[in-house]
Design an enzyme around this catalytic site. Structure first.
Site, short mmCIF file in Angstrom:
data_model
loop_
_atom_site.label_atom_id
_atom_site.label_comp_id
_atom_site.label_asym_id
_atom_site.label_seq_id
_atom_site.Cartn_x
_atom_site.Cartn_y
_atom_site.Cartn_z
N GLY A 94 0.82 -1.22 0.00
CA GLY A 94 0.00 0.00 0.00
C GLY A 94 0.85 1.26 0.00
N ASP B 91 -1.08 -7.62 -5.65
CA ASP B 91 -2.39 -7.66 -4.98
C ASP B 91 -2.21 -8.54 -3.75
OD1 ASP B 91 -4.95 -8.18 -4.08
OD2 ASP B 91 -5.79 -8.46 -6.07
N VAL B 92 -2.37 -7.95 -2.56
CA VAL B 92 -2.07 -8.72 -1.34
C VAL B 92 -3.07 -9.84 -1.09
CG1 VAL B 92 -0.81 -6.83 -0.21
CG2 VAL B 92 -3.28 -7.09 0.21
N SER C 148 -6.06 -0.12 12.94
CA SER C 148 -6.89 1.09 13.04
C SER C 148 -7.52 1.08 14.43
CB SER C 148 -7.99 1.03 11.98
OG SER C 148 -9.08 1.85 12.36
N TYR D 13 -14.92 -3.84 8.74
CA TYR D 13 -13.59 -3.19 8.70
C TYR D 13 -12.96 -3.20 10.10
CZ TYR D 13 -10.12 0.59 8.27
OH TYR D 13 -8.97 1.34 8.31
N LYS E 292 -9.55 -5.12 11.46
CA LYS E 292 -8.43 -4.43 12.09
C LYS E 292 -8.15 -5.01 13.49
CE LYS E 292 -7.33 -1.60 8.76
NZ LYS E 292 -6.00 -1.66 8.12
#
Ligand SMILES: NC(=O)c1ccc[n+]([C@@H]2O[C@H](COP(=O)([O-])OP(=O)(O)OC[C@H]3O[C@@H](n4cnc5c(N)ncnc54)[C@H](O)[C@@H]3O)[C@@H](O)[C@H]2O)c1
Length: 252
Positions: free
Chosen positions: A10, A61-62, A140, A153, A157
């Site tokens: 990223g 692309d991970v 995050s 999300y 995280k």
């Protein structure tokens, strides 16, 4: 970080880009592993020009294991070793949980969580063989405290934190340290794109009022801690989570 080789997923833009710059300025050679090849290449050329270090882009692309294996092989061909892995690639959209679909869950978990797992699974054996390495995973604060519209999300995280602590325990004997940096709200292209949605713009706009420092963070306010945690100055730090959030959450 002189002559260390660092992979940053990223790294084409946003927080990852600031991390690439900070490592290059600290003397490291950097491989940017990002889906967006043009942006990654542009970042690599610019940062290489200003820092004098070798900074290269490898389209990755991970979520794809074969891409990561190619990334590992290319990196070893160019630099012969991998000292540091920074997992920063991520993606998000705000949507109340009951409006989300399994397709969205799959996408969010594949990029944010399984991307980190894939990267570690492919790169760690090289570090184990050398009995040396440092990994910093970007999580995050949503993973610590939850967040409206970010159920999956935030879960992805939180999963990064549990995963990082576990591999920190498993690989301490290999002289590999694993830590987590957990940003609050940071001004990046991702946040700009998310603001295109009206509800998201409203929510993001109102959050600023609750941040004690009264503003979003900048990517270059995240990168110094990432470099520190990867450096020998942090040789006794492993399995830890550090928030950088302008005081929005004080959970430590
Ligand atoms: N910006 C914030 O407020 C904030 C807050 C907390 C955590 N984070 C986390 O920080 C990290 C960076 O976020 P950002 O805001 O800089 O985002 P960004 O979108 O500006 O940058 C993310 C980068 O990841 C890349 N990427 C996305 N999916 C990928 C994939 N499958 N494979 C390889 N690369 C991929 C993108 O191409 C992009 O270059 C993410 O993990 C994000 O979840 C951001």
């Amino acid at each position: 970080m002189n002559d260390k080789t660092v992979i940053v997923t990223g790294g084409a833009r946003g927080i990852g880009r600031a991390v690439v710059q900070a490592f290059a300025e600290a003397g490291a050679d950097v491989v940017i592993a990002d889906l967006r090849f043009e942006d990654a290449n542009d970042t690599a050329v610019k940062i290489s020009g200003t820092s004098g270090r070798r900074v290269v882009a490898v389209q990755t692309d991970v979520t794809k294991r074969e891409d990561i294996e190619k990334l590992r092989d290319e990196t070893l061909r160019m630099f012969t070793k991998i000292d540091v892995l920074i997992n920063c690639a991520g993606w998000d959209r705000l949507l109340p949980f009951l409006k989300t679909t399994p397709d969205l869950w799959q996408k969010v978990l594949s990029i944010n969580f399984l991307g980190v797992v894939n990267m570690c699974h492919v790169i760690l054996p090289h570090m184990v063989e050398r009995k040396q390495g440092a990994v910093v995973n970007i999580s995050s604060d949503t993973g610590l405290v939850g967040s409206f519209g970010e159920a999956i999300y935030a879960s992805s995280k939180a999963a990064i934190m549990a995963f990082s602590k576990t591999i920190a325990r498993e690989h301490a004997r290999d002289n590999i340290r694993v830590n987590v940096v957990s940003p609050g709200l940071c001004d990046t292209p991702l946040i700009d794109e998310m603001r295109a949605d009206e509800l998201t713009a409203k929510i993001l706009g109102s959050i600023v009022n609750f941040i004690p420092l009264k503003r979003l963070g900048r990517p270059d306010e995240i990168s110094p801690l990432v470099v520190f945690l990867a450096s020998d100055a942090a040789s006794y730090i492993t399995g830890q989570v550090y928030s950088i959030n302008g005081g929005l959450n004080m959970v430590g």
